[in-house]
Design a protein around this motif. Structure first.
Motif, PDB file in Angstrom:
ATOM      1  N   THR A   1       1.049  -1.283  -0.162  1.00 19.78           N
ATOM      2  CA  THR A   1       0.055   0.036   0.038  1.00 19.78           C
ATOM      3  C   THR A   1       1.258   1.260  -0.139  1.00 19.78           C
ATOM      4  OG1 THR A   1      -2.018  -1.117   1.269  1.00 19.78           O
ATOM      5  CG2 THR A   1      -1.830   1.471   1.392  1.00 19.78           C
ATOM      6  N   ILE A   2       2.310   1.455   0.411  1.00 16.17           N
ATOM      7  CA  ILE A   2       2.948   2.368   0.834  1.00 16.17           C
ATOM      8  C   ILE A   2       3.752   2.614  -0.017  1.00 16.17           C
ATOM      9  CG2 ILE A   2       5.161   3.366   2.445  1.00 16.17           C
ATOM     10  CD1 ILE A   2       3.675   2.422   4.267  1.00 16.17           C
ATOM     11  N   SER A   3       4.209   1.373  -1.320  1.00 12.55           N
ATOM     12  CA  SER A   3       4.841   1.664  -2.148  1.00 12.55           C
ATOM     13  C   SER A   3       3.316   2.981  -3.211  1.00 12.55           C
ATOM     14  CB  SER A   3       5.215   0.066  -2.323  1.00 12.55           C
ATOM     15  OG  SER A   3       5.772   0.554  -4.096  1.00 12.55           O
ATOM     16  N   CYS A   4       2.565   2.068  -3.559  1.00 10.73           N
ATOM     17  CA  CYS A   4       1.384   2.433  -4.360  1.00 10.73           C
ATOM     18  C   CYS A   4       1.498   3.804  -4.022  1.00 10.73           C
ATOM     19  CB  CYS A   4       0.104   1.515  -4.300  1.00 10.73           C
ATOM     20  SG  CYS A   4       0.437   0.295  -4.817  1.00 10.73           S
ATOM     21  N   ILE A   5       1.262   4.107  -2.762  1.00 19.60           N
ATOM     22  CA  ILE A   5       0.900   5.538  -2.588  1.00 19.60           C
ATOM     23  C   ILE A   5       2.154   6.414  -2.611  1.00 19.60           C
ATOM     24  CG2 ILE A   5       0.979   7.677  -0.616  1.00 19.60           C
ATOM     25  CD1 ILE A   5      -0.989   5.147   0.641  1.00 19.60           C
ATOM     26  N   VAL A   6       3.178   5.107  -2.927  1.00 23.20           N
ATOM     27  CA  VAL A   6       4.564   6.825  -3.014  1.00 23.20           C
ATOM     28  C   VAL A   6       4.597   6.751  -4.237  1.00 23.20           C
ATOM     29  CG1 VAL A   6       7.086   6.389  -3.029  1.00 23.20           C
ATOM     30  CG2 VAL A   6       6.051   5.905  -1.214  1.00 23.20           C
ATOM     31  N   ASN A   7       4.938   5.975  -5.441  1.00 27.61           N
ATOM     32  CA  ASN A   7       4.786   5.916  -6.644  1.00 27.61           C
ATOM     33  C   ASN A   7       3.316   7.004  -7.218  1.00 27.61           C
ATOM     34  OD1 ASN A   7       6.222   4.280  -7.189  1.00 27.61           O
ATOM     35  ND2 ASN A   7       4.984   2.458  -6.977  1.00 27.61           N
ATOM     36  N   LEU A   8       2.375   6.897  -6.709  1.00 25.70           N
ATOM     37  CA  LEU A   8       1.259   7.761  -7.494  1.00 25.70           C
ATOM     38  C   LEU A   8       1.666   9.005  -7.111  1.00 25.70           C
ATOM     39  CD1 LEU A   8      -1.801   8.319  -8.386  1.00 25.70           C
ATOM     40  CD2 LEU A   8      -2.392   8.096  -5.858  1.00 25.70           C
ATOM     41  N   GLY A   9       2.125   9.408  -5.503  1.00 30.71           N
ATOM     42  CA  GLY A   9       3.147  11.172  -5.297  1.00 30.71           C
ATOM     43  C   GLY A   9       3.577  11.132  -6.116  1.00 30.71           C
ATOM     44  N   TRP A  10       4.433  10.285  -6.621  1.00 24.28           N
ATOM     45  CA  TRP A  10       5.430  10.704  -7.460  1.00 24.28           C
ATOM     46  C   TRP A  10       5.430  11.211  -9.179  1.00 24.28           C
ATOM     47  CZ3 TRP A  10       9.835  12.485  -6.970  1.00 24.28           C
ATOM     48  CH2 TRP A  10      10.651  12.475  -5.631  1.00 24.28           C
ATOM     49  N   ILE A  11       4.031  10.470  -9.633  1.00 19.40           N
ATOM     50  CA  ILE A  11       3.424  10.961 -10.620  1.00 19.40           C
ATOM     51  C   ILE A  11       2.551  12.239 -10.539  1.00 19.40           C
ATOM     52  CG2 ILE A  11       1.213  10.617 -11.446  1.00 19.40           C
ATOM     53  CD1 ILE A  11       1.778   7.092 -11.459  1.00 19.40           C
TER      54      ILE A  11
ATOM     55  N   ILE B   1       3.484  14.642  -8.619  1.00 13.65           N
ATOM     56  CA  ILE B   1       4.570  15.808  -8.625  1.00 13.65           C
ATOM     57  C   ILE B   1       4.995  15.884 -10.109  1.00 13.65           C
ATOM     58  CG2 ILE B   1       7.255  16.314  -7.620  1.00 13.65           C
ATOM     59  CD1 ILE B   1       6.657  14.477  -5.139  1.00 13.65           C
ATOM     60  N   GLY B   2       5.258  14.647 -10.263  1.00 12.88           N
ATOM     61  CA  GLY B   2       6.023  14.550 -12.392  1.00 12.88           C
ATOM     62  C   GLY B   2       4.856  15.576 -13.163  1.00 12.88           C
ATOM     63  N   ALA B   3       3.618  15.199 -12.784  1.00 12.38           N
ATOM     64  CA  ALA B   3       2.126  15.828 -13.915  1.00 12.38           C
ATOM     65  C   ALA B   3       2.371  17.438 -13.480  1.00 12.38           C
ATOM     66  CB  ALA B   3       1.094  15.417 -13.265  1.00 12.38           C
ATOM     67  N   ILE B   4       2.263  17.731 -11.984  1.00 11.99           N
ATOM     68  CA  ILE B   4       2.596  18.936 -11.543  1.00 11.99           C
ATOM     69  C   ILE B   4       4.265  19.749 -12.127  1.00 11.99           C
ATOM     70  CG2 ILE B   4       3.123  20.505  -9.883  1.00 11.99           C
ATOM     71  CD1 ILE B   4       0.865  18.876  -8.647  1.00 11.99           C
ATOM     72  N   VAL B   5       4.962  19.435 -12.490  1.00 14.93           N
ATOM     73  CA  VAL B   5       6.103  19.407 -12.818  1.00 14.93           C
ATOM     74  C   VAL B   5       6.380  20.046 -14.120  1.00 14.93           C
ATOM     75  CG1 VAL B   5       8.826  19.567 -13.476  1.00 14.93           C
ATOM     76  CG2 VAL B   5       7.280  19.302 -10.841  1.00 14.93           C
ATOM     77  N   THR B   6       5.799  19.282 -14.379  1.00 11.92           N
ATOM     78  CA  THR B   6       5.220  18.916 -16.623  1.00 11.92           C
ATOM     79  C   THR B   6       4.308  20.268 -16.894  1.00 11.92           C
ATOM     80  OG1 THR B   6       5.903  16.915 -16.136  1.00 11.92           O
ATOM     81  CG2 THR B   6       4.434  17.159 -18.512  1.00 11.92           C
ATOM     82  N   ALA B   7       3.248  20.421 -16.006  1.00 11.66           N
ATOM     83  CA  ALA B   7       2.317  21.330 -16.361  1.00 11.66           C
ATOM     84  C   ALA B   7       2.308  23.064 -16.121  1.00 11.66           C
ATOM     85  CB  ALA B   7       0.634  20.964 -15.532  1.00 11.66           C
ATOM     86  N   GLY B   8       3.545  23.056 -14.820  1.00 18.21           N
ATOM     87  CA  GLY B   8       4.202  24.057 -14.265  1.00 18.21           C
ATOM     88  C   GLY B   8       5.215  24.870 -15.705  1.00 18.21           C
ATOM     89  N   ILE B   9       6.187  23.712 -16.355  1.00 18.09           N
ATOM     90  CA  ILE B   9       6.686  24.326 -17.322  1.00 18.09           C
ATOM     91  C   ILE B   9       6.367  24.492 -18.789  1.00 18.09           C
ATOM     92  CG2 ILE B   9       8.290  23.327 -18.772  1.00 18.09           C
ATOM     93  CD1 ILE B   9       9.955  21.683 -16.276  1.00 18.09           C
ATOM     94  N   GLY B  10       4.952  23.172 -18.963  1.00 13.83           N
ATOM     95  CA  GLY B  10       4.476  23.631 -20.306  1.00 13.83           C
ATOM     96  C   GLY B  10       3.731  25.352 -19.955  1.00 13.83           C
ATOM     97  N   THR B  11       3.065  25.229 -18.738  1.00 10.00           N
ATOM     98  CA  THR B  11       2.325  27.127 -18.263  1.00 10.00           C
ATOM     99  C   THR B  11       3.715  27.888 -19.280  1.00 10.00           C
ATOM    100  OG1 THR B  11       0.761  26.260 -17.468  1.00 10.00           O
ATOM    101  CG2 THR B  11       1.137  28.551 -16.737  1.00 10.00           C
ATOM    102  N   LEU B  12       4.833  27.225 -18.211  1.00 12.95           N
ATOM    103  CA  LEU B  12       5.809  28.972 -18.138  1.00 12.95           C
ATOM    104  C   LEU B  12       6.189  29.504 -20.377  1.00 12.95           C
ATOM    105  CD1 LEU B  12       7.907  28.313 -16.018  1.00 12.95           C
ATOM    106  CD2 LEU B  12       6.579  29.932 -15.901  1.00 12.95           C
ATOM    107  N   LEU B  13       6.518  27.581 -21.155  1.00 13.52           N
ATOM    108  CA  LEU B  13       7.087  28.181 -21.815  1.00 13.52           C
ATOM    109  C   LEU B  13       5.700  28.312 -22.991  1.00 13.52           C
ATOM    110  CD1 LEU B  13       8.107  24.464 -22.424  1.00 13.52           C
ATOM    111  CD2 LEU B  13       9.284  26.853 -22.569  1.00 13.52           C
TER     112      LEU B  13
END
Length: 67
Positions: A40-50, A52-64
């Motif tokens: 369960t913890i492993s799934c939660i951590v993986n979801l968290g990274w996804i 975070i990656g989506a937020i960073v990608t959206a932020g970079i896309g918005t800046l560009l």
């Protein structure tokens, strides 16, 4: 008297054997719970990274797009 002591000793050994069996069963149950918790913890951590990656990608896309 010796026979009584022998019976008492065997009863004590049987009691200890029963207690060890109970402890072993509890340990197995705890191992199962731990394994499920780790998954369960492993799934939660993986979801968290996804996320975070989506937020960073959206932020970079918005800046560009703004520039």
């Amino acid at each position: 008297s010796l026979e009584e002591k022998t019976v008492t000793i065997w009863q004590s050994i049987d009691d200890l054997h029963t207690k060890f069996d109970e402890i072993e069963e509890r340990l197995r149950d705890a191992e199962v719970v731990l394994s499920e918790s780790k998954q369960t913890i492993s799934c939660i951590v993986n979801l968290g990274w996804i996320v975070i990656g989506a937020i960073v990608t959206a932020g970079i896309g918005t800046l560009l797009m703004v520039n």
